[in-house]
Scaffold this motif. Sequence first.
Motif, PDB file in Angstrom:
ATOM      1  N   ARG A 186       0.815  -1.213   0.000  1.00 42.92           N
ATOM      2  CA  ARG A 186       0.000   0.000   0.000  1.00 42.92           C
ATOM      3  C   ARG A 186       0.849   1.264   0.000  1.00 42.92           C
ATOM      4  O   ARG A 186       0.544   2.239  -0.681  1.00 42.92           O
ATOM      5  CB  ARG A 186      -0.945  -0.021   1.223  1.00 42.92           C
ATOM      6  N   GLU A 212       0.904   3.873  -5.437  1.00 44.23           N
ATOM      7  CA  GLU A 212       0.755   4.951  -6.412  1.00 44.23           C
ATOM      8  C   GLU A 212       2.040   5.185  -7.210  1.00 44.23           C
ATOM      9  O   GLU A 212       1.983   5.535  -8.388  1.00 44.23           O
ATOM     10  CB  GLU A 212       0.342   6.262  -5.712  1.00 44.23           C
ATOM     11  N   ARG A 259      -7.779  -1.127   3.954  1.00 43.41           N
ATOM     12  CA  ARG A 259      -6.701  -0.461   3.210  1.00 43.41           C
ATOM     13  C   ARG A 259      -7.006  -0.393   1.720  1.00 43.41           C
ATOM     14  O   ARG A 259      -6.640   0.571   1.042  1.00 43.41           O
ATOM     15  CB  ARG A 259      -5.361  -1.183   3.419  1.00 43.41           C
ATOM     16  N   LEU A 304      -9.053   2.656   1.010  1.00 42.10           N
ATOM     17  CA  LEU A 304      -8.207   3.853   0.992  1.00 42.10           C
ATOM     18  C   LEU A 304      -7.400   3.924  -0.302  1.00 42.10           C
ATOM     19  O   LEU A 304      -7.302   4.986  -0.929  1.00 42.10           O
ATOM     20  CB  LEU A 304      -7.259   3.853   2.194  1.00 42.10           C
ATOM     21  N   ALA A 305      -6.850   2.794  -0.721  1.00 39.44           N
ATOM     22  CA  ALA A 305      -6.047   2.753  -1.942  1.00 39.44           C
ATOM     23  C   ALA A 305      -6.910   3.023  -3.174  1.00 39.44           C
ATOM     24  O   ALA A 305      -6.487   3.720  -4.098  1.00 39.44           O
ATOM     25  CB  ALA A 305      -5.344   1.402  -2.061  1.00 39.44           C
ATOM     26  N   ALA A 323      -9.636   4.820  -3.314  1.00 39.33           N
ATOM     27  CA  ALA A 323      -9.942   6.255  -3.331  1.00 39.33           C
ATOM     28  C   ALA A 323      -8.744   7.047  -3.868  1.00 39.33           C
ATOM     29  O   ALA A 323      -8.916   7.983  -4.656  1.00 39.33           O
ATOM     30  CB  ALA A 323     -10.320   6.732  -1.933  1.00 39.33           C
ATOM     31  N   SER A 324      -7.552   6.649  -3.483  1.00 40.21           N
ATOM     32  CA  SER A 324      -6.349   7.324  -3.949  1.00 40.21           C
ATOM     33  C   SER A 324      -6.174   7.169  -5.459  1.00 40.21           C
ATOM     34  O   SER A 324      -5.889   8.148  -6.164  1.00 40.21           O
ATOM     35  CB  SER A 324      -5.127   6.767  -3.211  1.00 40.21           C
ATOM     36  N   LEU A 325      -6.354   5.949  -5.971  1.00 43.93           N
ATOM     37  CA  LEU A 325      -6.226   5.731  -7.416  1.00 43.93           C
ATOM     38  C   LEU A 325      -7.311   6.468  -8.191  1.00 43.93           C
ATOM     39  O   LEU A 325      -7.060   6.992  -9.277  1.00 43.93           O
ATOM     40  CB  LEU A 325      -6.241   4.238  -7.746  1.00 43.93           C
ATOM     41  N   GLN A 326      -8.509   6.549  -7.626  1.00 42.42           N
ATOM     42  CA  GLN A 326      -9.574   7.339  -8.257  1.00 42.42           C
ATOM     43  C   GLN A 326      -9.162   8.803  -8.334  1.00 42.42           C
ATOM     44  O   GLN A 326      -9.392   9.463  -9.350  1.00 42.42           O
ATOM     45  CB  GLN A 326     -10.897   7.190  -7.501  1.00 42.42           C
ATOM     46  N   ASN A 327      -8.549   9.306  -7.273  1.00 43.73           N
ATOM     47  CA  ASN A 327      -8.084  10.696  -7.271  1.00 43.73           C
ATOM     48  C   ASN A 327      -6.988  10.923  -8.304  1.00 43.73           C
ATOM     49  O   ASN A 327      -6.811  12.043  -8.793  1.00 43.73           O
ATOM     50  CB  ASN A 327      -7.583  11.107  -5.882  1.00 43.73           C
ATOM     51  N   MET A 328      -6.267   9.872  -8.657  1.00 45.04           N
ATOM     52  CA  MET A 328      -5.225   9.963  -9.690  1.00 45.04           C
ATOM     53  C   MET A 328      -5.828   9.935 -11.098  1.00 45.04           C
ATOM     54  O   MET A 328      -5.127  10.183 -12.074  1.00 45.04           O
ATOM     55  CB  MET A 328      -4.224   8.826  -9.526  1.00 45.04           C
TER      56      MET A 328
END
Length: 131
Positions: A58, A62, A95, A98-99, A101-106
């Motif tokens: 994790r 990214e 986790r 959370l991951a 959501a992070s990839l969606q934000n990317m």
Amino acid sequence: MLLDGKALVASLRAEVNEVDCATVNQYLHNKTPLLFIDIREPDETAAGYPVGSECIPRGVLEMQLSTLPAYQALISDLPSAAQLPIYLICRSGARSVLAAASLQNMGYQQVYSVAGGFIAWHQQGLLVQGE
């Protein structure tokens, strides 16, 4: 307002697509083009990880995602890397939310968290490598 980890995961669940283990397993069985990533730490995956998954912890997901040979092979058939179907699994499903959501934000548009994580995967008797 200050959130703890559990509250953050709960708030993000509404924004992240979740999928059950059986669905991911069926996609793998049918050879559906997708990237399946186990985001647990190396000491966790040393005890076993889902067959068909790539292991990226994790903490570096990214930064290392696009370096995977499987990633490069899959995006070559897509109009945009943003359309790559990515399925994330962790120990329990927190986790991976959370991951995701992070990839969606990317900018990734097809990101899924595997509900119940590796615990559910294992309990359902799905194939595990390295056990």
